[in-house]
Design a protein around this motif. Structure first.
Motif, PDB file in Angstrom:
ATOM      1  N   PRO A   1      51.963  50.490  10.481  1.00  0.00           N
ATOM      2  CA  PRO A   1      51.909  51.136  11.791  1.00  0.00           C
ATOM      3  C   PRO A   1      50.547  51.738  12.151  1.00  0.00           C
ATOM      4  O   PRO A   1      50.344  52.217  13.266  1.00  0.00           O
ATOM      5  N   GLY A   2      49.628  51.736  11.184  1.00  0.00           N
ATOM      6  CA  GLY A   2      48.327  52.381  11.412  1.00  0.00           C
ATOM      7  C   GLY A   2      47.313  51.457  12.071  1.00  0.00           C
ATOM      8  O   GLY A   2      47.656  50.456  12.705  1.00  0.00           O
ATOM      9  N   ALA A   3      46.046  51.819  11.929  1.00  0.00           N
ATOM     10  CA  ALA A   3      44.951  51.003  12.484  1.00  0.00           C
ATOM     11  C   ALA A   3      45.000  49.610  11.879  1.00  0.00           C
ATOM     12  O   ALA A   3      45.403  49.426  10.719  1.00  0.00           O
ATOM     13  N   ALA A   4      44.573  48.633  12.656  1.00  0.00           N
ATOM     14  CA  ALA A   4      44.716  47.231  12.250  1.00  0.00           C
ATOM     15  C   ALA A   4      43.831  46.828  11.086  1.00  0.00           C
ATOM     16  O   ALA A   4      44.183  45.930  10.311  1.00  0.00           O
ATOM     17  N   THR A   5      42.678  47.504  10.943  1.00  0.00           N
ATOM     18  CA  THR A   5      41.740  47.066   9.894  1.00  0.00           C
ATOM     19  C   THR A   5      41.153  48.227   9.100  1.00  0.00           C
ATOM     20  O   THR A   5      41.155  49.387   9.543  1.00  0.00           O
ATOM     21  N   LEU A   6      40.657  47.884   7.931  1.00  0.00           N
ATOM     22  CA  LEU A   6      39.887  48.803   7.089  1.00  0.00           C
ATOM     23  C   LEU A   6      38.430  48.354   7.143  1.00  0.00           C
ATOM     24  O   LEU A   6      38.145  47.166   7.347  1.00  0.00           O
ATOM     25  N   PRO A   7      37.503  49.273   6.959  1.00  0.00           N
ATOM     26  CA  PRO A   7      36.095  48.842   6.926  1.00  0.00           C
ATOM     27  C   PRO A   7      35.866  47.915   5.738  1.00  0.00           C
ATOM     28  O   PRO A   7      36.405  48.127   4.650  1.00  0.00           O
ATOM     29  N   ALA A   8      35.084  46.892   5.946  1.00  0.00           N
ATOM     30  CA  ALA A   8      34.808  45.911   4.877  1.00  0.00           C
ATOM     31  C   ALA A   8      33.693  46.418   3.983  1.00  0.00           C
ATOM     32  O   ALA A   8      32.585  45.893   3.955  1.00  0.00           O
ATOM     33  N   THR A   9      33.996  47.476   3.247  1.00  0.00           N
ATOM     34  CA  THR A   9      33.005  48.042   2.314  1.00  0.00           C
ATOM     35  C   THR A   9      33.618  48.112   0.919  1.00  0.00           C
ATOM     36  O   THR A   9      34.840  48.029   0.753  1.00  0.00           O
ATOM     37  N   GLU A  10      32.771  48.283  -0.065  1.00  0.00           N
ATOM     38  CA  GLU A  10      33.235  48.295  -1.445  1.00  0.00           C
ATOM     39  C   GLU A  10      34.158  49.467  -1.752  1.00  0.00           C
ATOM     40  O   GLU A  10      35.041  49.365  -2.597  1.00  0.00           O
ATOM     41  N   ASP A  11      33.977  50.603  -1.096  1.00  0.00           N
ATOM     42  CA  ASP A  11      34.792  51.769  -1.414  1.00  0.00           C
ATOM     43  C   ASP A  11      36.061  51.871  -0.546  1.00  0.00           C
ATOM     44  O   ASP A  11      36.811  52.837  -0.642  1.00  0.00           O
ATOM     45  N   SER A  12      36.311  50.879   0.286  1.00  0.00           N
ATOM     46  CA  SER A  12      37.510  50.915   1.142  1.00  0.00           C
ATOM     47  C   SER A  12      38.785  50.963   0.317  1.00  0.00           C
ATOM     48  O   SER A  12      39.703  51.733   0.598  1.00  0.00           O
ATOM     49  N   ALA A  13      38.813  50.141  -0.724  1.00  0.00           N
ATOM     50  CA  ALA A  13      40.016  50.093  -1.570  1.00  0.00           C
ATOM     51  C   ALA A  13      40.272  51.441  -2.238  1.00  0.00           C
ATOM     52  O   ALA A  13      41.393  51.958  -2.226  1.00  0.00           O
ATOM     53  N   SER A  14      39.249  52.051  -2.812  1.00  0.00           N
ATOM     54  CA  SER A  14      39.426  53.332  -3.499  1.00  0.00           C
ATOM     55  C   SER A  14      39.681  54.481  -2.533  1.00  0.00           C
ATOM     56  O   SER A  14      40.153  55.542  -2.926  1.00  0.00           O
ATOM     57  N   SER A  15      39.406  54.261  -1.258  1.00  0.00           N
ATOM     58  CA  SER A  15      39.603  55.315  -0.256  1.00  0.00           C
ATOM     59  C   SER A  15      41.029  55.378   0.276  1.00  0.00           C
ATOM     60  O   SER A  15      41.395  56.320   0.975  1.00  0.00           O
ATOM     61  N   VAL A  16      41.861  54.400  -0.038  1.00  0.00           N
ATOM     62  CA  VAL A  16      43.277  54.434   0.378  1.00  0.00           C
ATOM     63  C   VAL A  16      44.034  55.252  -0.666  1.00  0.00           C
ATOM     64  O   VAL A  16      44.064  54.907  -1.852  1.00  0.00           O
ATOM     65  N   LYS A  17      44.657  56.360  -0.222  1.00  0.00           N
ATOM     66  CA  LYS A  17      45.311  57.278  -1.162  1.00  0.00           C
ATOM     67  C   LYS A  17      46.742  57.601  -0.720  1.00  0.00           C
ATOM     68  O   LYS A  17      47.047  57.642   0.465  1.00  0.00           O
TER      69      LYS A  17
END
Length: 236
Positions: free
Chosen positions: A209-225
Motif C-alpha cells: 500500500p506504500g510508495a511504488a518504488t524504493l531508491p535504487a541504492t545499495e543501502d535501500s535494502a538495509s533501510s527497510v525495517k
C-alpha cells in the motif's frame, strides 16, 4: 423273699429307666450344645455374616456409591467432574495462558500510514484475531518485500518486543519503515508484501500500500525495517 425279688426287680427297672432318662437328658444336652455351637458359628458366621455384613457394608457402600452415582451421587460425581472442568477452565482463563496466534486465525491487512513531511515512508500492518479464542503474539513478524529485483527482507528495529494477548475480535499493529524514492529515477519497484506472524511458518501475501518504488541504492535494502508487535506509529 419273693417280695424282695420283686422289689429288687422293680429297683433294677427303675434304675434302668432312670439311667435311660439321664442318657436321654445328656444326649439332649449334647444336641443343645451342638445347636449352641451352630449358633456361635452362626454368630461367628455372623462375623462371617459380619464379613457378609461387611460385604453387605461394601455392598451398601457400593449401593451407596451406586446411589451416589445415580441420584445424589450422580450429582456428587457431576459436581466433582464439573468442578474440575470449571477449575480447569478458570485456571486457564485466570492464568491467562492463551496459545499463540496461528496465521489461519488472523486477518492480516496493510495500509499506508506515512505522515506528510516524514523522511521515511510507513506502512502499518494490522493483525486481527478471528480464531474464536484468545491468543498471544510476541516479538517480530517476518516481513519481505517482493520487488522487480527479487525479494528483500526487512531488518528488525531492535525495540523491545512485549507479549500481547489478543481477545477474539481484537487487533494489534506493527509498522514497516522504508526509504522514499526521491532520486527522480525509476528506482526498485515493489510488487507485494509478505508477512509471517511471530513463531509461525505460514506466510500471507498482501498488496503493497506504500510508495511504488524504493531508491535504487545499495543501502535501500538495509533501510527497510520492521518494528515489534504494537509498534505502529511509534517509530517503526
Amino acid at each position: 423273699m419273693r417280695v424282695h425279688k420283686v422289689t429288687f426287680a422293680a429297683l433294677i427297672v427303675a434304675a434302668s429307666l432312670s439311667l435311660t432318662a439321664c442318657q436321654s437328658d445328656d444326649g439332649g444336652t449334647g444336641k443343645s450344645d451342638s445347636s449352641s455351637g451352630s449358633t456361635a458359628a452362626s454368630s461367628g458366621g455372623g462375623s462371617g455374616s459380619g464379613a457378609s455384613d461387611g460385604g453387605s457394608g461394601q455392598g451398601g457402600a457400593n449401593d451407596s456409591a451406586g446411589t451416589s452415582g445415580k441420584n445424589g451421587g450422580t450429582n456428587s460425581a457431576g459436581k466433582s467432574s464439573g468442578g474440575q472442568d470449571t477449575a480447569a477452565g478458570t485456571g486457564s482463563a485466570g492464568s491467562g495462558k492463551a496459545g499463540k496466534c496461528r496465521t489461519d486465525e488472523l486477518e492480516i491487512t496493510a495500509t499506508d500510514s506515512t505522515v506528510s513531511g516524514d523522511p521515511e515512508g510507513t506502512v502499518a500492518v494490522r493483525l486481527k484475531n478471528r480464531g474464536g479464542r484468545d491468543c498471544t503474539l510476541s516479538g517480530y513478524a517476518g516481513v519481505d518485500l517482493k520487488t522487480n529485483a527479487g525479494s528483500l527482507s526487512a531488518n528488525r528495529t531492535g525495540e523491545k518486543a512485549d507479549r500481547t494477548v489478543l481477545k477474539d475480535g481484537q487487533s494489534t499493529y506493527f509498522g514497516i519503515q522504508y526509504p522514499i524514492n526521491r532520486t527522480g529515477g525509476s528506482g526498485v519497484r515493489i510488487t507485494g508484501l509478505l508477512v509471517t506472524p511471530p513463531d509461525e511458518t505460514k506466510t500471507v501475501t498482501l498488496a503493497w500500500p506504500g510508495a511504488a518504488t524504493l531508491p535504487a541504492t545499495e543501502d535501500s535494502a538495509s533501510s527497510v525495517k520492521v518494528g515489534p508487535m504494537g509498534s505502529a506509529g511509534q517509530g517503526g
